[in-house]
Design a protein around this motif. Structure first.
Motif, PDB file in Angstrom:
ATOM      1  N   GLU A  11       4.338 -12.085   9.427  1.00 48.16           N
ATOM      2  CA  GLU A  11       5.530 -11.309   9.486  1.00 48.16           C
ATOM      3  C   GLU A  11       5.698 -10.564   8.297  1.00 48.16           C
ATOM      4  OE1 GLU A  11       5.090 -14.701  10.044  1.00 48.16           O
ATOM      5  OE2 GLU A  11       6.008 -15.288  11.948  1.00 48.16           O
ATOM      6  N   THR A  14       3.438  -7.339   8.600  1.00 48.92           N
ATOM      7  CA  THR A  14       3.872  -6.475   9.585  1.00 48.92           C
ATOM      8  C   THR A  14       5.397  -5.959   9.089  1.00 48.92           C
ATOM      9  OG1 THR A  14       2.941  -7.757  11.447  1.00 48.92           O
ATOM     10  CG2 THR A  14       4.854  -6.252  12.026  1.00 48.92           C
ATOM     11  N   THR A  15       6.192  -6.562   8.631  1.00 52.28           N
ATOM     12  CA  THR A  15       7.229  -5.752   8.046  1.00 52.28           C
ATOM     13  C   THR A  15       6.823  -4.581   6.793  1.00 52.28           C
ATOM     14  OG1 THR A  15       8.540  -7.771   8.266  1.00 52.28           O
ATOM     15  CG2 THR A  15       9.476  -6.084   6.709  1.00 52.28           C
ATOM     16  N   ILE A  19       7.546  -0.840   7.763  1.00 48.59           N
ATOM     17  CA  ILE A  19       8.425  -0.063   6.678  1.00 48.59           C
ATOM     18  C   ILE A  19       7.870   1.271   6.134  1.00 48.59           C
ATOM     19  CG2 ILE A  19       9.402  -0.013   4.316  1.00 48.59           C
ATOM     20  CD1 ILE A  19      10.153  -2.971   4.904  1.00 48.59           C
ATOM     21  N   ASP A  24      12.970   1.492   5.994  1.00 47.33           N
ATOM     22  CA  ASP A  24      13.644   0.192   5.781  1.00 47.33           C
ATOM     23  C   ASP A  24      14.431  -0.294   6.854  1.00 47.33           C
ATOM     24  OD1 ASP A  24      13.932  -2.049   4.448  1.00 47.33           O
ATOM     25  OD2 ASP A  24      15.186  -1.216   2.978  1.00 47.33           O
ATOM     26  N   VAL A  26      13.421  -2.586   9.479  1.00 48.14           N
ATOM     27  CA  VAL A  26      12.638  -3.671   9.925  1.00 48.14           C
ATOM     28  C   VAL A  26      12.904  -4.947   9.463  1.00 48.14           C
ATOM     29  CG1 VAL A  26      10.132  -4.061  10.153  1.00 48.14           C
ATOM     30  CG2 VAL A  26      10.728  -1.851   9.895  1.00 48.14           C
ATOM     31  N   ALA A  27      12.870  -6.039  10.400  1.00 53.19           N
ATOM     32  CA  ALA A  27      13.078  -7.295   9.912  1.00 53.19           C
ATOM     33  C   ALA A  27      12.577  -8.376  11.426  1.00 53.19           C
ATOM     34  CB  ALA A  27      14.345  -7.580   9.770  1.00 53.19           C
ATOM     35  N   THR A  28      12.437  -9.490  11.184  1.00 55.38           N
ATOM     36  CA  THR A  28      12.243 -10.530  12.114  1.00 55.38           C
ATOM     37  C   THR A  28      13.481 -10.545  13.148  1.00 55.38           C
ATOM     38  OG1 THR A  28      12.660 -12.465  10.993  1.00 55.38           O
ATOM     39  CG2 THR A  28      10.476 -11.498  10.836  1.00 55.38           C
ATOM     40  N   THR A  48      12.504  -4.839  15.518  1.00 55.91           N
ATOM     41  CA  THR A  48      12.249  -6.458  15.088  1.00 55.91           C
ATOM     42  C   THR A  48      10.902  -6.751  15.653  1.00 55.91           C
ATOM     43  OG1 THR A  48      13.234  -7.101  17.377  1.00 55.91           O
ATOM     44  CG2 THR A  48      14.643  -7.008  15.483  1.00 55.91           C
ATOM     45  N   HIS A  49      10.283  -7.751  15.176  1.00 57.35           N
ATOM     46  CA  HIS A  49       8.936  -8.188  15.508  1.00 57.35           C
ATOM     47  C   HIS A  49       8.661  -9.719  15.520  1.00 57.35           C
ATOM     48  CE1 HIS A  49       7.704  -9.069  11.252  1.00 57.35           C
ATOM     49  NE2 HIS A  49       8.318  -7.964  11.111  1.00 57.35           N
TER      50      HIS A  49
END
Length: 155
Positions: A11, A14-15, A19, A24, A26-28, A48-49
């Motif tokens: 996580e 990937t973030t 980014i 900026d 991007v988040a889970t 999101t990921h």
């Protein structure tokens, strides 16, 4: 008591990589609307990921998680989802994977005392696809798999 050694996680990597691609946003998890109902991410969309699979190499200290991505866009005040904005966000990620001169990237710094990482490769395993019938009228394109091969940078 000794301080535990921190290791990068799929996580976090990937973030940091996303980014560097989309900025900026991007988040889970998708940010909640503000108290007044505004969406802080409405202007540029959001990614999101989640970890969807992958494995570690048993001989080489390299990780290759498969990440599921969702690219979101919203058009506050309208019931019409901004499909093109979500699709453009997804396609920018696909294009970054095809930018072979830019991968492997320089070391990516991770927050909170985690070691830096180097992304060795990034590629998608499936084209972005439109996700319909969102009750909130958000536009969403999913990328079913983003594989990011990375290693921690020795300190």
């Amino acid at each position: 008591m000794t301080t535990p050694v921190l290791h990068a996680t799929p996580e976090l990597v990937t973030t940091a990589w996303l980014i560097s691609v989309v900025g900026d946003r991007v988040a889970t998890t998708l940010p909640k609307p503000g108290a007044d109902g505004t969406l802080s991410w409405a202007d540029g969309g959001f990614v999101t990921h989640v970890v969807a699979g992958g494995a570690s190499n048993i001989y080489v200290p390299m990780r290759t998680p498969v990440m599921g991505l969702s690219c979101w866009a919203a058009n506050p005040g309208s019931q019409k989802p901004p499909w093109n904005q979500a699709a453009t966000l997804a396609e920018s990620i696909v294009a970054a994977c095809l930018d072979h001169d830019n991968i492997p990237r320089r070391a990516l710094a991770l927050p909170g005392g985690y070691p830096s990482v180097q992304v060795k490769s990034a590629y998608t395993v499936g084209d972005p696809r439109r996700i319909t019938d969102d009750a909130s009228s958000y536009a969403c394109y999913d990328i079913p798999g983003l594989v990011i091969a990375w290693t921690e940078v020795p300190s």
